[in-house]
Design an enzyme around this catalytic site. Structure first.
Site: not given
Length: 258
Positions: A164-165
């Site tokens: 996600y990051s």
């Protein structure tokens, strides 16, 4: 020198991921509709998208359509835009809100999960933005805002982890590079990086204990609301933001200072 194009009274904003009941996308759609925009709700669920559009049209007395689309699939997105362009005024605004979380630790993340997160969070923004830009470039006017995250700036440390990051960090580079290419056509491209927001993307509705944990270290001592983020997006999509581009706006209650 590029001269600003007059902002039209009749205009449409496309919001991807706009049908989640407690999401940033739906809050953005409501706020834009209240400001007189026609609204196109693009969501993976056509039923939810149509229901949301009907609700917004009835409540705000504006034109709205709901279309189903997989944001990572160019054919699906093109078909959705075909409907939008036939039924609504010209697309001036685009909010890339569609996204998924990924709480899996890095060493447990499969290639399939990595690809799924990247497909929706990053490839989706690429596909939808590219499709929207055709009309914006022709009309020499457009506003694009993508949802990144504090997770991109801090290297995680939130509910979601590496996949996600990385996808949200990719959106920051994407935003700046696209802004550089399309500025001469009167199109602005910006990003918003929220901290913890009271939505359901982080494993369901947040309890009071989770809210306290997520807001620890912040200056305001609370999580944000979808409408607070929507207000920022609506400003960046509006006529007063014509000289703002390639920027990232933090909205995190002081948890992260950039």
């Amino acid at each position: 020198m590029a001269q600003p194009t007059e902002f039209p009274d009749q205009r449409t904003a496309v919001i991807t991921g706009g049908a989640s009941e407690r999401g940033i996308g739906k809050a953005t759609a409501r706020r834009l509709a209240a400001a007189g925009w026609s609204v196109a709700i693009m969501d993976v669920s056509v039923t939810d998208a149509e229901r949301t559009a009907e609700e917004i049209s009835s409540r705000y007395d504006v034109r709205a359509v709901g279309v189903g689309a997989d944001v990572a699939d160019p054919e699906s997105v093109d078909a959705a835009f075909g409907i939008i362009e036939r039924e609504l005024p010209p697309v001036v605004g685009l909010a890339n809100v569609a996204g998924i979380s990924s709480p899996t630790p890095f060493m447990e993340t499969t290639v399939a999960e990595w690809d799924r997160v990247m497909a929706i969070n990053l490839r989706g923004a690429f596909v939808v933005t590219q499709r929207a830009l055709h009309g914006m470039i022709d009309r020499r006017l457009g506003r694009i805002v993508s949802i990144s995250s504090i997770s991109a700036q801090r290297g995680g440390g939130t509910y979601s982890k590496v996949a996600y990051s990385a996808s949200k960090a990719g959106l920051l580079g994407f935003t700046r590079a696209v802004a550089r290419e399309v500025g001469e056509y009167g199109v602005t491209v910006n990003a918003v990086a929220p901290g913890p927001i009271d939505t359901d993307i982080m494993g369901g509705t947040l309890t009071d204990d989770r809210k306290a944990e997520m807001s620890a270290g912040g200056m305001l001592g609370r999580v944000g609301t979808p409408d607070e983020v929507a207000a920022l997006i609506a400003f960046l999509l509006g006529p007063d933001a014509g000289y703002i581009t390639a920027a990232t706006y933090d909205i995190n209650g002081g948890i992260q200072i950039s």
